[in-house]
Design a protein around this motif. Structure first.
Motif, PDB file in Angstrom:
ATOM      1  N   GLY A 167       0.785  -1.231   0.000  1.00  0.00           N
ATOM      2  CA  GLY A 167       0.000   0.000   0.000  1.00  0.00           C
ATOM      3  C   GLY A 167       0.819   1.284   0.000  1.00  0.00           C
ATOM      4  O   GLY A 167       0.297   2.361   0.282  1.00  0.00           O
ATOM      5  N   PHE A 168       2.122   1.182  -0.321  1.00  0.00           N
ATOM      6  CA  PHE A 168       2.959   2.392  -0.396  1.00  0.00           C
ATOM      7  C   PHE A 168       2.832   3.006  -1.787  1.00  0.00           C
ATOM      8  O   PHE A 168       2.710   2.297  -2.786  1.00  0.00           O
ATOM      9  N   LEU A 169       2.921   4.327  -1.836  1.00  0.00           N
ATOM     10  CA  LEU A 169       2.938   5.063  -3.100  1.00  0.00           C
ATOM     11  C   LEU A 169       4.356   5.583  -3.335  1.00  0.00           C
ATOM     12  O   LEU A 169       4.974   6.142  -2.429  1.00  0.00           O
ATOM     13  N   GLU A 170       4.865   5.416  -4.558  1.00  0.00           N
ATOM     14  CA  GLU A 170       6.192   5.950  -4.883  1.00  0.00           C
ATOM     15  C   GLU A 170       6.028   7.388  -5.345  1.00  0.00           C
ATOM     16  O   GLU A 170       5.360   7.651  -6.346  1.00  0.00           O
ATOM     17  N   ILE A 171       6.599   8.316  -4.583  1.00  0.00           N
ATOM     18  CA  ILE A 171       6.457   9.751  -4.882  1.00  0.00           C
ATOM     19  C   ILE A 171       7.838  10.403  -4.833  1.00  0.00           C
ATOM     20  O   ILE A 171       8.584  10.205  -3.874  1.00  0.00           O
ATOM     21  N   GLU A 172       8.189  11.159  -5.889  1.00  0.00           N
ATOM     22  CA  GLU A 172       9.491  11.846  -5.887  1.00  0.00           C
ATOM     23  C   GLU A 172       9.378  13.167  -5.137  1.00  0.00           C
ATOM     24  O   GLU A 172       8.389  13.877  -5.261  1.00  0.00           O
ATOM     25  N   THR A 173      10.414  13.468  -4.384  1.00  0.00           N
ATOM     26  CA  THR A 173      10.494  14.762  -3.694  1.00  0.00           C
ATOM     27  C   THR A 173      11.614  15.577  -4.344  1.00  0.00           C
ATOM     28  O   THR A 173      12.480  15.024  -5.019  1.00  0.00           O
ATOM     29  N   PRO A 174      11.617  16.903  -4.154  1.00  0.00           N
ATOM     30  CA  PRO A 174      12.579  17.755  -4.888  1.00  0.00           C
ATOM     31  C   PRO A 174      14.029  17.505  -4.490  1.00  0.00           C
ATOM     32  O   PRO A 174      14.316  17.086  -3.373  1.00  0.00           O
ATOM     33  N   THR A 175      14.923  17.788  -5.445  1.00  0.00           N
ATOM     34  CA  THR A 175      16.355  17.737  -5.125  1.00  0.00           C
ATOM     35  C   THR A 175      16.978  19.141  -5.093  1.00  0.00           C
ATOM     36  O   THR A 175      18.163  19.271  -4.824  1.00  0.00           O
ATOM     37  N   LEU A 176      16.210  20.154  -5.369  1.00  0.00           N
ATOM     38  CA  LEU A 176      16.658  21.543  -5.133  1.00  0.00           C
ATOM     39  C   LEU A 176      15.794  22.069  -3.992  1.00  0.00           C
ATOM     40  O   LEU A 176      14.613  22.352  -4.180  1.00  0.00           O
ATOM     41  N   ILE A 177      16.395  22.173  -2.805  1.00  0.00           N
ATOM     42  CA  ILE A 177      15.585  22.471  -1.615  1.00  0.00           C
ATOM     43  C   ILE A 177      16.215  23.608  -0.826  1.00  0.00           C
ATOM     44  O   ILE A 177      17.277  24.123  -1.180  1.00  0.00           O
ATOM     45  N   LYS A 178      15.572  23.965   0.273  1.00  0.00           N
ATOM     46  CA  LYS A 178      16.068  25.014   1.168  1.00  0.00           C
ATOM     47  C   LYS A 178      17.187  24.427   2.036  1.00  0.00           C
ATOM     48  O   LYS A 178      17.090  23.293   2.498  1.00  0.00           O
ATOM     49  N   SER A 179      18.248  25.193   2.243  1.00  0.00           N
ATOM     50  CA  SER A 179      19.347  24.724   3.090  1.00  0.00           C
ATOM     51  C   SER A 179      18.948  24.789   4.565  1.00  0.00           C
ATOM     52  O   SER A 179      18.451  25.804   5.037  1.00  0.00           O
ATOM     53  N   THR A 180      19.133  23.651   5.278  1.00  0.00           N
ATOM     54  CA  THR A 180      18.890  23.623   6.730  1.00  0.00           C
ATOM     55  C   THR A 180      20.157  23.089   7.389  1.00  0.00           C
ATOM     56  O   THR A 180      20.342  21.881   7.475  1.00  0.00           O
ATOM     57  N   PRO A 181      21.053  23.998   7.804  1.00  0.00           N
ATOM     58  CA  PRO A 181      22.405  23.564   8.178  1.00  0.00           C
ATOM     59  C   PRO A 181      22.520  22.794   9.501  1.00  0.00           C
ATOM     60  O   PRO A 181      23.599  22.635  10.023  1.00  0.00           O
ATOM     61  N   GLU A 182      21.430  22.313  10.084  1.00  0.00           N
ATOM     62  CA  GLU A 182      21.517  21.443  11.272  1.00  0.00           C
ATOM     63  C   GLU A 182      21.959  20.063  10.789  1.00  0.00           C
ATOM     64  O   GLU A 182      21.317  19.453   9.941  1.00  0.00           O
ATOM     65  N   GLY A 183      23.092  19.537  11.267  1.00  0.00           N
ATOM     66  CA  GLY A 183      23.551  18.215  10.824  1.00  0.00           C
ATOM     67  C   GLY A 183      24.763  18.333   9.917  1.00  0.00           C
ATOM     68  O   GLY A 183      25.576  19.239  10.074  1.00  0.00           O
ATOM     69  N   ALA A 184      24.873  17.410   8.950  1.00  0.00           N
ATOM     70  CA  ALA A 184      26.035  17.414   8.049  1.00  0.00           C
ATOM     71  C   ALA A 184      25.974  18.628   7.117  1.00  0.00           C
ATOM     72  O   ALA A 184      24.941  19.280   6.998  1.00  0.00           O
ATOM     73  N   ARG A 185      27.096  18.905   6.433  1.00  0.00           N
ATOM     74  CA  ARG A 185      27.154  20.051   5.523  1.00  0.00           C
ATOM     75  C   ARG A 185      26.339  19.792   4.269  1.00  0.00           C
ATOM     76  O   ARG A 185      26.372  18.710   3.699  1.00  0.00           O
ATOM     77  N   ASP A 186      25.638  20.824   3.811  1.00  0.00           N
ATOM     78  CA  ASP A 186      24.877  20.735   2.561  1.00  0.00           C
ATOM     79  C   ASP A 186      25.776  21.001   1.356  1.00  0.00           C
ATOM     80  O   ASP A 186      26.726  21.792   1.438  1.00  0.00           O
ATOM     81  N   TYR A 187      25.459  20.409   0.214  1.00  0.00           N
ATOM     82  CA  TYR A 187      25.979  20.882  -1.073  1.00  0.00           C
ATOM     83  C   TYR A 187      25.053  22.002  -1.527  1.00  0.00           C
ATOM     84  O   TYR A 187      23.828  21.841  -1.532  1.00  0.00           O
ATOM     85  N   LEU A 188      25.641  23.131  -1.903  1.00  0.00           N
ATOM     86  CA  LEU A 188      24.844  24.300  -2.277  1.00  0.00           C
ATOM     87  C   LEU A 188      24.837  24.504  -3.788  1.00  0.00           C
ATOM     88  O   LEU A 188      25.833  24.247  -4.467  1.00  0.00           O
ATOM     89  N   VAL A 189      23.697  24.979  -4.297  1.00  0.00           N
ATOM     90  CA  VAL A 189      23.529  25.223  -5.738  1.00  0.00           C
ATOM     91  C   VAL A 189      23.070  26.673  -5.918  1.00  0.00           C
ATOM     92  O   VAL A 189      21.996  27.046  -5.438  1.00  0.00           O
ATOM     93  N   PRO A 190      23.886  27.519  -6.572  1.00  0.00           N
ATOM     94  CA  PRO A 190      23.489  28.923  -6.720  1.00  0.00           C
ATOM     95  C   PRO A 190      22.295  29.089  -7.663  1.00  0.00           C
ATOM     96  O   PRO A 190      22.134  28.342  -8.619  1.00  0.00           O
ATOM     97  N   SER A 191      21.462  30.080  -7.364  1.00  0.00           N
ATOM     98  CA  SER A 191      20.308  30.373  -8.228  1.00  0.00           C
ATOM     99  C   SER A 191      20.637  31.560  -9.130  1.00  0.00           C
ATOM    100  O   SER A 191      21.022  32.626  -8.645  1.00  0.00           O
TER     101      SER A 191
END
Length: 597
Positions: A167-191
């Motif tokens: 009963g699970f649905l396969e749904i894609e979530t975005p790969t360009l998201i808001k940076s939330t620096p709690e935890g490991a370092r993010d890879y950043l993408v300039p706009s």
């Protein structure tokens, strides 16, 4: 000269040709593994992703022109061969799937020629990994790597089918998201469209899958690409894949149940291993006390023993000081290793120092029951006898002790038991020992930051009975978190999530977030929590790690098509590289020159 495929069509992959095809004509295509000219008869081993098939060229069957072409074949030429399937004229090769047959060629086309490759295309290559990764497109032709990639594909297919049935649905979530620096370092993408602003690449789909639960999708999954800009180890990559899931209206037991059945299905189909359910569970505290690790390897014993009470009155300063400073004294019994030479014991001491130990105390029990020890002179005979008894020591055993703060003792002995198991060859790759580790601490104190940080992430639900201590004793609060561990590797983990706004706000407060900062980083989630949130929980597997364990590989690089190396670079494409200054100008970015030291 390369020839075209016009007018011919492949009928079989190499190992799809069987004894059932004897007497039939087939057309096969692939790479020349090797070619042997025996004077008047040429034997060619043809390879494709399915395996190897022997082709025989004789001028009387294939004609002078085809025979002349066959004489020029070299390894890695790509050819198409049409011929008749026959029972093998020489000895049957039991090591080959096609060892009982061969194809007598009638015609051949050379589809592509090859230069001599920089290393042989063979299983268990001894070629240096750097060279293989530089020519990864060639390395990936190796049968063992191809098998790994096929297993990976099959695991993904089986997972999708199983979760869809649940009963699970396969749904894609975005790969360009808001940076939330709690935890490991993010890879950043300039706009480009929003100068000076950046997207982040997701470290996991965590917030979006929680929002999908808020949106009523009930059961979600995704085979998701994730990114972390962190220092690499053998089982880490800057980009990796997760089997990610989230479920609504569930508690811990339901999440563990569906995942146990998924694992049972995968390990039966892939490894032909019957996984007995339910899987054992162990609290985080028990795992630390018994194995010195929150991802214990259960394939061997050598469990930690707490002997603090046994040695508390002794005069040995190392033990005494550790206990006076609120630490503990613990040991492991390396059974049958009492004869270990002093040089090897010294090497273990040095190994232990790498994990924060100031040293290791040891007792070797001789076959006659007498003791050889690094600290016996500081203890009475009765104290030594009580210590050996508490450790279950027998003639021929080696007892090793660490005394320090608990964190150091766990780290030292947890790693020491693994090192001993490696040296004693106790780690069998096809001996699958699964374990759920539960009730992790919700928070851990970071000396560096001078505050409590979330052990998993800030959205993990505290255990109901511990919520009362969140202000007075935050370190005491346990989480509804769980990890799935296999053979000492954390294969996945998850938790029940906080779904009440007031608890989530309290969690941010304990983590040192001001309401403004919490709102700035996670406002969209907190906003969603105002509009009716179901209780929900989830889990994510490291897909690469899972496949690595299934195929018995030593590194996740062996189950990823195009992996990066230790410094997060790709040896084949040479990424990352500087980019055209015009591209940077368009993005409003200037690269600061750093002086070489």
């Amino acid at each position: 000269m390369a020839e075209s495929m016009v007018g011919i069509k492949r009928s079989h992959r190499c190992t799809e040709v069987t004894t059932a095809n004897i007497g039939q004509d087939v057309t096969v295509m692939g790479w020349v593994q090797k070619s042997r000219n025996k004077g008047g008869i040429i034997f060619v081993d043809l390879r494709d992703r399915s395996g190897i098939l022997q082709i025989i060229f004789e001028e009387s069957d294939c004609g002078a022109e085809n025979f002349a072409k066959a004489e020029k074949l070299r390894s890695e030429f790509v050819i198409a061969v049409t011929g008749r399937v026959e029972a093998r004229s020489g000895a049957v090769n039991p090591n080959l799937a096609t060892g009982a047959i061969e194809v007598r060629a009638k015609s051949m086309r050379v589809l592509s020629e090859s230069e001599t490759p920089p290393f042989p295309i063979e299983e268990n290559s001894k070629t240096k990994e750097e060279l293989r990764l530089k020519y990864r497109f060639l390395d990936l032709r190796r049968p063992d790597l191809q098998r790994n990639m096929m297993v990976r594909s099959r695991v993904a297919t089986l997972t999708r089918a199983f979760l869809a049935d649940e009963g699970f649905l396969e749904i894609e979530t975005p790969t360009l998201i808001k940076s939330t620096p709690e935890g490991a370092r993010d890879y950043l993408v300039p706009s480009r469209v929003h100068p000076g602003s950046f997207y982040a690449l997701p470290q996991s789909p965590q917030l979006f899958k929680q929002l999908l639960m808020c949106s009523g999708y009930d059961r979600y999954f995704q085979i998701a690409r994730c990114y972390r800009d962190e220092d690499l180890r053998a089982d880490r990559q800057p980009e990796f894949t997760q089997i990610d899931m989230e479920l609504s209206f569930v508690d811990v037991d339901e999440v563990l149940d569906v995942n146990e059945r998924l694992l049972q299905k995968l390990f039966k189909e892939i490894c032909d291993y019957d996984l007995p359910l339910p899987l054992p569970r162990m609290t985080w505290q028990e795992a630390m006390d018994r194995f010195g690790s929150d991802k214990p390897d259960l394939r061997f014993g050598m469990e930690l023993q707490d002997v603090s009470d046994v040695v508390k009155g002794c005069e040995f300063a190392v033990f005494k000081n550790a206990l006076e400073n609120g630490g503990s004294v613990r040991g492991i019994n390396a059974e049958g290793q009492g004869h270990m030479p002093r040089k090897k014991i010294d090497a273990l001491v040095e190994y232990a120092k790498g994990f924060g130990a100031k040293g290791l105390a040891y007792v070797a029990i001789n076959e006659d029951g007498s003791l050889k020890s690094s600290f016996a002179k500081f203890m009475t005979e009765e104290e030594m006898g009580a210590l050996v008894a508490a450790m279950g020591g027998k003639p021929g055993d080696l007892l090793l002790f660490a005394a320090d703060r608990n964190k150091v003792v766990y780290d030292v002995l947890g790693n020491l038991r693994l090192e001993l198991a490696r040296q004693l060859d106790l780690l069998k790759k096809d001996d699958f020992k699964f374990l759920w580790v539960t009730e992790f601490p919700l928070l851990e104190y970071s000396e560096e930051e001078g505050r409590f940080v979330a052990m998993h992430h800030p959205f993990t639900m505290p255990m109901d009975e511990d919520l009362q201590y969140i202000d007075s004793d935050p370190g005491r609060v346990r989480a509804k978190a769980y990890d799935i561990v296999l053979n000492g590797v954390e294969m996945g983990g998850g938790s029940v999530r906080i779904h009440q706004g007031d608890v989530q706000s309290k969690m941010f407060e304990v983590l040192g977030f001001t309401p403004e900062r919490a709102n700035d980083q996670f406002g969209f989630l907190l906003e969603a929590f105002k509009y009716g949130v179901p209780p929900h929980a989830g889990l994510a597997y490291g897909f690469d790690r899972m496949v690595m364990l299934m195929v018995g590989a030593d590194s996740i690089r062996d189950v990823i098509a195009f992996p990066k190396v230790k410094d997060a670079s790709c040896l084949m494409t040479e990424a990352p590289t500087p980019v055209d200054p015009a591209q940077l100008k368009e993005l409003g970015i200037e690269v600061a020159e750093t002086e070489e030291e």
